[in-house]
Enzyme design. Structure first.
Site, PDB file in Angstrom:
ATOM      1  CG  HIS A  10      28.088  -1.651 -17.675  1.00  0.00           C
ATOM      2  ND1 HIS A  10      28.017  -0.942 -18.857  1.00  0.00           N
ATOM      3  CD2 HIS A  10      27.107  -2.581 -17.742  1.00  0.00           C
ATOM      4  CE1 HIS A  10      27.019  -1.432 -19.594  1.00  0.00           C
ATOM      5  NE2 HIS A  10      26.463  -2.422 -18.944  1.00  0.00           N
ATOM      6  CG  ASP A 290      24.615  -6.166 -18.508  1.00  0.00           C
ATOM      7  OD1 ASP A 290      25.258  -5.128 -18.263  1.00  0.00           O
ATOM      8  OD2 ASP A 290      23.371  -6.173 -18.667  1.00  0.00           O
TER       9      ASP A 290
END
Ligand code: MN
Length: 329
Positions: A10, A290
């Site tokens: 992200h 992640d």
């Protein structure tokens, strides 16, 4: 292992950065912010150090999904996607992109996905769970994508032939009473997995994949608990003969093993990976970290030395993602 591809990774634009503030103690917010806004610097260096050739990048959460004003949601999604396209263009050999989508407005979401795939070269979409829309229940009604108003959107996804990553978000306060007095259960500890697993099961049971058998959904965190529950989901009360009480035509295991893929994001545990391999096969599992919510070194050091076959490591670490996202095209 060199040449890994990671796909739950992200970043944030200034307009969505604060959405990530609650997920670490205030003592670590400065560090998390720096990680979120960086792409070409430290992130690339860590990728080099830990054998990650390519990251497929996506916006942080809940971001666009929590913007109840439709026009603003459309605008922020577009702004984030344009900014991400510019970042990827600097290193097209290392970075690819998932589209953020204003799912509050299914037509706008379909149009934005088409724009991102056909004009910006994005490889799919990553959406942060249900969306909120001010025009429906004052924005406090969670809109899940099995609802009938999303069928035209899914037809567009099927037509574009790109995967859709269903990423977690927390439930709205009205749906979170089970966590009252236990805030530590929110987020990655438990609520993310519960929220996303139920959403995924709703999609399966809705008949969506009977209508569009080619759709491919990705979920993270080693399948949000579903692999461990898969048999029980279809076999509860096995002594009672009754047809399934949902619109879909097949068992849910059939959809999970034909229309879903999972990633290792934020769940670096060999026992859990082996269970997932036994349930859905190593062809439907892909490496992810992640970042920046988890560490790249934690993910890569675990995966590179996990007790699985080298053939499975190559598939999970790289070739499954190359095939699914057409990265060699
Ligand atoms: Mn994530």
């Amino acid at each position: 292992m060199d040449g890994k591809i990671a796909l739950e990774e992200h970043w944030a634009i200034p307009e969505t950065l604060q959405d990530s503030a609650g997920f670490v103690p205030s003592t670590h917010w400065e560090e998390l912010q720096a990680r979120l806004v960086d792409i070409q610097g430290r992130r690339l260096k860590l990728m080099d150090q830990h054998g990650i050739e390519t990251m497929i990048l996506s916006l942080n959460a809940p971001a666009v999904q929590a913007i109840a004003d439709r026009a603003r949601a459309v605008e922020i999604a577009r702004r984030a996607n344009d900014a991400l396209a510019e970042q990827c263009a600097q290193r097209p050999d290392r970075f690819r992109a998932f589209a953020a989508l204003p799912m509050q407005d299914p037509d706008a979401a379909a149009a934005e996905l088409r724009r991102c795939v056909t004009e910006l070269g994005f490889v799919g979409a990553l959406v942060n769970g249900f969306s909120q829309d001010a025009a429906q229940g004052d924005g406090e009604l969670p809109l899940y994508y099995d609802l009938p108003q999303y069928r035209a959107f899914w037809a567009e996804v099927a037509d574009l032939d790109v995967p859709f990553y269903l990423h977690p978000r927390n439930p709205l306060p009205r749906d979170a009473h089970i966590y009252d007095g236990h805030p530590w259960l929110l987020g990655p500890t438990w609520a993310f997995a519960h929220e996303t697993a139920v959403h995924a099961l709703r999609l399966m049971a809705s008949g969506l994949f009977d209508e569009h058998p080619s759709l491919q959904i990705v979920i993270g965190h080693m399948g949000e608990g579903i692999p461990a529950m898969l048999w029980r989901i279809d076999n509860r009360n096995g002594w009672v003969e009754q047809p399934p009480a949902y619109p879909a035509q097949r068992r849910l295991v059939d959809y999970f093993t034909e229309n879903f893929h999972i990633t290792t994001s934020g769940n670096f545990r060999t026992q859990t990976l082996v269970d997932a391999i036994l349930e859905i096969g190593s062809e439907r599992i892909m490496f992810s970290t992640d970042w920046p919510f988890e560490n790249i070194d934690h993910a890569a050091n675990w995966f590179d030395s996990a007790s699985i076959s080298e053939a499975d490591r190559a598939k999970i670490g790289r070739t499954n993602a190359v095939k699914l996202f057409g990265l060699d095209r």
